[in-house]
Design a protein around this motif. Structure first.
Motif, mmCIF file in Angstrom:
data_model
loop_
_atom_site.group_PDB
_atom_site.id
_atom_site.type_symbol
_atom_site.label_atom_id
_atom_site.label_comp_id
_atom_site.label_asym_id
_atom_site.label_seq_id
_atom_site.Cartn_x
_atom_site.Cartn_y
_atom_site.Cartn_z
ATOM 1 N N GLY A 86 0.784 -1.229 0.000
ATOM 2 C CA GLY A 86 0.000 0.000 0.000
ATOM 3 C C GLY A 86 0.812 1.273 0.000
ATOM 4 O O GLY A 86 0.236 2.371 -0.004
ATOM 5 N N LEU A 90 -0.451 5.107 -0.909
ATOM 6 C CA LEU A 90 -0.423 6.118 0.139
ATOM 7 C C LEU A 90 0.290 7.373 -0.332
ATOM 8 O O LEU A 90 -0.207 8.495 -0.165
ATOM 9 C CB LEU A 90 0.270 5.563 1.383
ATOM 10 N N ARG A 93 -1.672 9.420 -2.599
ATOM 11 C CA ARG A 93 -2.838 10.061 -1.987
ATOM 12 C C ARG A 93 -2.460 11.289 -1.162
ATOM 13 O O ARG A 93 -3.190 12.271 -1.132
ATOM 14 C CB ARG A 93 -3.561 9.040 -1.106
ATOM 15 N N ARG A 204 -2.180 -0.746 8.987
ATOM 16 C CA ARG A 204 -2.114 -0.728 7.525
ATOM 17 C C ARG A 204 -1.770 0.684 7.041
ATOM 18 O O ARG A 204 -2.177 1.676 7.668
ATOM 19 C CB ARG A 204 -3.450 -1.156 6.906
ATOM 20 N N SER A 206 -3.009 2.146 4.524
ATOM 21 C CA SER A 206 -4.254 2.834 4.165
ATOM 22 C C SER A 206 -4.825 3.561 5.376
ATOM 23 O O SER A 206 -5.459 4.619 5.236
ATOM 24 C CB SER A 206 -5.274 1.830 3.610
ATOM 25 N N ASP A 207 -4.595 3.026 6.562
ATOM 26 C CA ASP A 207 -5.040 3.688 7.790
ATOM 27 C C ASP A 207 -4.209 4.934 8.078
ATOM 28 O O ASP A 207 -4.679 5.872 8.724
ATOM 29 C CB ASP A 207 -4.939 2.733 8.984
#
Length: 217
Positions: A86, A90, A93, A204, A206-207
């Motif tokens: 990820g 990340l 983003r 993670r 994404s968290d």
């Protein structure tokens, strides 16, 4: 907000690789430690401190070539290291300034970040703690990064996977997100990061994006 990433165990899944190298070399010296023991005791620790502790357990100094052997073997294995799951999503983003602050050497950082396709996301803002000051848990490398970006520490967010790194960032006056998504994570990892001062701990990457956005708000 400046976002500072640790490298090993946050961007690339290298801590477990380093632990295997040490476990293998120590077994040759007659000191048997499990992979989990090496990980929980030495993750994030500078080489000099590791050597001091291992020498005490061996009852004699580590061989003079131990550091060279471990470095060469780790460099060989890092050619095939994988990024943390990820990480590319990340970085795509997140917006705003970012950098890397690590206890690894600049040579090692360029090697591992290049092999995982991450170098271009951070270069030239990749900082080696022992090359700009003291290694973590000292706050030197974090304060150096904040100075380079001309950002006050209170406006810096650090992503760290080791209690020593968390402690250094907290001492620098920065907020920290603890990360437990690397292959080296162990039972009690999250609690150790919280005790060191992490604002929150996530499993993670994404968290991490969600946590960053909430803390920015």
């Amino acid at each position: 907000m400046l976002i500072i990433f640790d490298c090993d165990g946050v961007l690339i899944d290298s801590e477990v690789v380093a632990a295997r190298v040490h476990a293998d070399l120590l077994a040759e010296l007659g000191l048997t430690l499990t992979l989990e023991e090496v990980i929980t005791r030495f993750t994030g620790m500078p080489h000099g401190k590791i050597a001091e502790m291992l020498s005490r357990e061996l009852g004699r100094p580590l061989p003079k070539d131990y550091r060279q052997r471990s470095t060469l073997e780790l460099d060989r294995r890092l050619e095939h290291v994988q990024p943390i799951e990820g990480v590319h999503a990340l970085l795509g983003r997140l917006t705003g300034p970012r950098c890397v602050c690590s206890n690894s050497s600049s040579v090692r950082l360029q090697l591992s970040l290049t092999s995982t396709g991450l170098w271009e996301h951070f270069h030239p803002h990749v900082f080696s703690a022992p090359e700009v000051g003291r290694s973590k848990p000292a706050p030197d490398v974090f304060l150096h990064a904040a100075k380079v970006f001309d950002v006050p520490p209170r406006e810096v967010l650090v992503i760290e996977d080791s209690a020593l790194g968390v402690a250094g960032a907290v001492e620098a006056g920065m907020r920290v997100i603890g990360f437990t998504g690397g292959g080296h994570s162990w039972s009690g990892h999250a609690e150790s990061l919280k005790q060191a001062g992490a604002t929150r701990v996530v499993p993670r990457l994404s968290d991490v994006a969600t946590a960053v956005e909430e803390l920015r708000a």
